[in-house]
Design an enzyme around this catalytic site. Sequence first.
Site, mmCIF file in Angstrom:
data_model
loop_
_atom_site.group_PDB
_atom_site.id
_atom_site.type_symbol
_atom_site.label_atom_id
_atom_site.label_comp_id
_atom_site.label_asym_id
_atom_site.label_seq_id
_atom_site.Cartn_x
_atom_site.Cartn_y
_atom_site.Cartn_z
ATOM 1 N N GLY D 149 46.043 44.637 36.443
ATOM 2 C CA GLY D 149 46.005 44.186 37.828
ATOM 3 C C GLY D 149 45.397 42.797 37.930
ATOM 4 O O GLY D 149 44.836 42.259 36.967
ATOM 5 N N CYS D 150 45.503 42.219 39.106
ATOM 6 C CA CYS D 150 45.044 40.840 39.289
ATOM 7 C C CYS D 150 43.519 40.754 39.223
ATOM 8 O O CYS D 150 42.968 39.993 38.434
ATOM 9 C CB CYS D 150 45.590 40.275 40.599
ATOM 10 S SG CYS D 150 45.362 41.314 42.049
ATOM 11 N N TYR D 151 42.833 41.542 40.059
ATOM 12 C CA TYR D 151 41.368 41.532 39.980
ATOM 13 C C TYR D 151 40.893 41.909 38.573
ATOM 14 O O TYR D 151 40.023 41.238 38.003
ATOM 15 C CB TYR D 151 40.763 42.507 40.992
ATOM 16 C CG TYR D 151 40.818 42.081 42.434
ATOM 17 C CD1 TYR D 151 40.251 40.879 42.867
ATOM 18 C CD2 TYR D 151 41.412 42.890 43.397
ATOM 19 C CE1 TYR D 151 40.269 40.509 44.202
ATOM 20 C CE2 TYR D 151 41.445 42.527 44.745
ATOM 21 C CZ TYR D 151 40.866 41.340 45.140
ATOM 22 O OH TYR D 151 40.893 40.974 46.462
ATOM 23 N N THR D 153 42.187 41.451 35.713
ATOM 24 C CA THR D 153 42.348 40.355 34.752
ATOM 25 C C THR D 153 41.221 39.334 34.901
ATOM 26 O O THR D 153 40.575 38.943 33.916
ATOM 27 C CB THR D 153 43.716 39.675 34.966
ATOM 28 O OG1 THR D 153 44.755 40.624 34.702
ATOM 29 C CG2 THR D 153 43.876 38.468 34.048
#
Lengths: 344, 344, 344, 344
Positions: D149-151, D153
């Site tokens: 996921g973005c967060y 990463t």
Amino acid sequence: MIKVGIVGGTGYTGVELLRLLAQHPNVSVEAITSRSEAGVKVCDMYPNLRGHYDTLAFSEPDAKQLGALDAVFFATPHGVAHALAGELLEKGTRIIDLSADFRLRDADVWSQWYGQPHGAPSLLEEAVYGLPEMHREQIKTARLIAVPGCYPTAVQLGYLPLLEAGLIDSQQLIADCKSGVTGAGRGAKVPSLLAEASESFKAYGASGHRHLPEIRQGLSDMQANPVGLTFVPHLTPMIRGIHATLYSQLTATTDDLQALFEQRYANEPFVDVMPAGSHPETRSVKGINTCRLAVHRPENSNTVVVLSVIDNLVKGASGQAIQNLNLMFGFDETMGLTAPALMP
Amino acid sequence: MIKVGIVGGTGYTGVELLRLLAQHPNVSVEAITSRSEAGVKVCDMYPNLRGHYDTLAFSEPDAKQLGALDAVFFATPHGVAHALAGELLEKGTRIIDLSADFRLRDADVWSQWYGQPHGAPSLLEEAVYGLPEMHREQIKTARLIAVPGCYPTAVQLGYLPLLEAGLIDSQQLIADCKSGVTGAGRGAKVPSLLAEASESFKAYGASGHRHLPEIRQGLSDMQANPVGLTFVPHLTPMIRGIHATLYSQLTATTDDLQALFEQRYANEPFVDVMPAGSHPETRSVKGINTCRLAVHRPENSNTVVVLSVIDNLVKGASGQAIQNLNLMFGFDETMGLTAPALMP
Amino acid sequence: MIKVGIVGGTGYTGVELLRLLAQHPNVSVEAITSRSEAGVKVCDMYPNLRGHYDTLAFSEPDAKQLGALDAVFFATPHGVAHALAGELLEKGTRIIDLSADFRLRDADVWSQWYGQPHGAPSLLEEAVYGLPEMHREQIKTARLIAVPGCYPTAVQLGYLPLLEAGLIDSQQLIADCKSGVTGAGRGAKVPSLLAEASESFKAYGASGHRHLPEIRQGLSDMQANPVGLTFVPHLTPMIRGIHATLYSQLTATTDDLQALFEQRYANEPFVDVMPAGSHPETRSVKGINTCRLAVHRPENSNTVVVLSVIDNLVKGASGQAIQNLNLMFGFDETMGLTAPALMP
Amino acid sequence: MIKVGIVGGTGYTGVELLRLLAQHPNVSVEAITSRSEAGVKVCDMYPNLRGHYDTLAFSEPDAKQLGALDAVFFATPHGVAHALAGELLEKGTRIIDLSADFRLRDADVWSQWYGQPHGAPSLLEEAVYGLPEMHREQIKTARLIAVPGCYPTAVQLGYLPLLEAGLIDSQQLIADCKSGVTGAGRGAKVPSLLAEASESFKAYGASGHRHLPEIRQGLSDMQANPVGLTFVPHLTPMIRGIHATLYSQLTATTDDLQALFEQRYANEPFVDVMPAGSHPETRSVKGINTCRLAVHRPENSNTVVVLSVIDNLVKGASGQAIQNLNLMFGFDETMGLTAPALMP
């Protein structure tokens, strides 16, 4: 009707004082000074004031003129109020200083963070820190008010109930703060350009920011003990608003943090404790003097997260200054500060 | 103190009515209806209203309740006011309709642009077009007001002095208009997402927009002659504000367009003719009921360029509605509408 | 692999050249000059270039060094290229000037708009106006290119098919243009601050803008006749993008404007005629060298409305400069310019 | 040249895959599915793709067609990949799943956070967590990749050097994260409207967000011990970008955190450790696959502050997915991902 002046009125806190005072029934703005813009009408520089201040113009600062007023606001860079305050106080003018000049009680700490000698150390003793939620009674009789900084206001109001109640470890405070760009002032600097600051987000001053000693002093006062605080400010692509996300560790068992906050602020006209589970938005205080708070305890752990939002130009500066003025002159504390926020 | 209601209060014009009326000394909001949000407190949906409307909740529309009020605002999609207006008027309630339902005098034209039959053609004759700068006297005694649309307000106020004076070719009008995104309402549509609409600019409805017949009707009234008008609206990445850039061709020699504008609007409390050479910014009217105008004649040619800015939610909707209410009930025309714009 | 330099590389068109040239397989940037930043690495000033230009640093301009290169871009304020161009051309370096120095063929007109004497009138005859859609063949062999301005590019590409075909009244052209704030450059000016320029929209230069004579010259060339043009630029709260809304009056009957545009641009790699009824968004060209066009005829009247969007820093400056370079050096015209726009 | 498909291509990660793959020399996109948009050309929905995918159209998902491809990306809501993955793997198609379906190793934890049974628990064992900086070797041979996921990463790359080296108290981690609005997807929701989300800042999910268990799992893996983590995400008024501000307490004396970070990431093509004292801006990674990091130790205390920025749609989703694909198919890890960020 009292007569007031504004020293250094071309910046954002200056024009915000004018915007708010236009709605104040008991205050007349008699003078606004600016060396660089002397002679310019305020409504030519700030067209939103057309129809409200059609004759008021910036003038050279003149101690005699200012000394004849009931109160003078300083909306100046640091150092200016140091130079003028003594003379005005002697003439009987009360001072509400929006700059950092009288916020720190210790002149040496001030010098260290501002890189110059303190210009009026003899006035420090009588200066009152203008956070009404902490110092209301002293404010009422003060002659010299140091209006809190924007970050310090948001952070102190968020930690206040917890620290006063002795519920958290005061050595492990983390304040992650986000500000709109007016916090950087109206100076023409490349990083503040729309082309540079919009569509982006960044921290700044991660290794030390001038609001740090002010916040530390305020939080330490709340429980008579120096705090351990990490403070990281961030620049957010919006005009107004501060969001402080405040982390701390519970050291005592407690039943109900929500009730603690609601009780502490039950009689505060400008602190709004949101319902449990809320996430206050900065836009909900756009243009107004309210601080909205929410308290969370993620997964019922020992970590408390307080969310605190203000408008940096209002509760973080000019609105709080007027709140102080209202207290000093015996007006209703909310006078001139009752409009709802602009939303959307 | 009069009692008013708002039908369809969940959209942006509804909440803006609440924001503005919170400052109005002579008006009490007794009811606000919404089928979808019935039972929800307005301050839970719009936290900026916390502290101002702590008990008011959305309710199902109830003609009996609404019919007992002095006035009712319709902040509804088109068609809704058609259905309710007759019944309320019979009960003696005056109506201020912010929708398009009664703006066009010709029911057939209305049907053509809105794609459905007109629901109350018998009321058209008594409906008054609520542009005070054109129809102030009729508004004072009206029972049913059609508040002008946002684009039509900005465009009409810009062309009014020129058309009334017969100085321009009414067959060659070009109105290039730019609006913030609240003009598209609060509906959840992909093109209105921040991720879609910010950092971009586009025209829409270049081949025909519903405000076109309304603008044409208004401009034609100004010189008793159908106008030839091209109108292209654009979406601008900002929340509030309309900027109309109005082009026309001079047909008469004239000494001084600036004086013409200043004289025409000398007594208008909500039209501000800026100094010659100005370029009004939409932010200078953010949150207020003022239209600011500037008139240019590039290179001293025969082309006149008028720049006209309003806040689409205030002078373009809710503020103008309250201006109408003030006139209808004999209040000072500016009552509740005197705060300066929020800037920056 | 050719060797190029950039004079005046600290502004937005300079860094945009670096960004785009990082993807160009046949070009090596050997020098980038800036008096104020000499010694600073470009990737320290522009962190997006970290990993692409890790050693390149700004240097003092040095005619000897620049004269040894195949081509030099000028990304400078007006006047600078005047001073250096002759010397570089003598050394055999080809010049692609992004400033206004060689755009106007008439040195007197240039002096009038730029308020100073033209510094290199003897070079005007050989300067080629670098709009490939008009002057591709001349560009291929040119030694000195005047890259068109941003507004002029958007406006000329929009009017080109209509004027070439002689379909419109060339005396009644109105170009209403909207630009993102990078059009104002990277200078630290108060009106360009995020706090001033966001959440607002305004016109500027309504009575005359420096791009006006350039646009007039270009449009006049298209039909060998001086045009009558009104041009009003506006500032839009976004970083990049220009939207030109172009009005004109049909003078001839025509079957199909859509087909006219499609045919005129059928072989143009950087002009995209959108499907009939389209409203191109500026974000659809964010970061790329394409101009997207749509043509409308509202209500089937005689008014034609052309919508034209470009990225002011790419097709309006640095991308078009590279397109010119590709033509001058016999590379594929699209080399280094093939990435899709960043959207959302 | 390998053949790939995209399942669920109408959202932001889908179009971002198309944008990035248009520059990839070794990949051909053969299919993109969407039930709701079947038959629509991708360039009609996303005009930035005009000229790049002029014939590709959305189609109904078809396991036979997808099963004939070399690899399939899932850019779908959670649950969809569960249903299709097994069948495709059997046909020999490798899967790169951008959704959350295979990120958590424990199916029960997944069910708890996503409120439904896990649909493919038997595949969990072979799923590889696609963070190349942690699992590069496993990725190379994987058949099924769970793209982080973005967060997660941004947070994991920031804590990785500290946790691997055992320098910080893993029980007291605080991740204060800020995301642009594309993190909320392209769904038409009121809170994501420009009129709601711009000019404001807020936290959300302060009491628990679905990325929390993923981050915990990843951080725990780094030092074989469950971590204690507080994670508060915030919504920022910008399109793209994540800024993670990561707090931790040093438990060991250490000479040089800067060197630690530089050494750990010396050979990582997509992690850029900024110079000491830096504050990375999200815009410096706009559109690219790089994570930029800076490490601070305010006032030389025991608190470490790591600043970590990524583009949520690139390194936080589609770019990282392509980085994984490059590893899986033996291409250069940076292939198709080499353009500089768009700045300004």
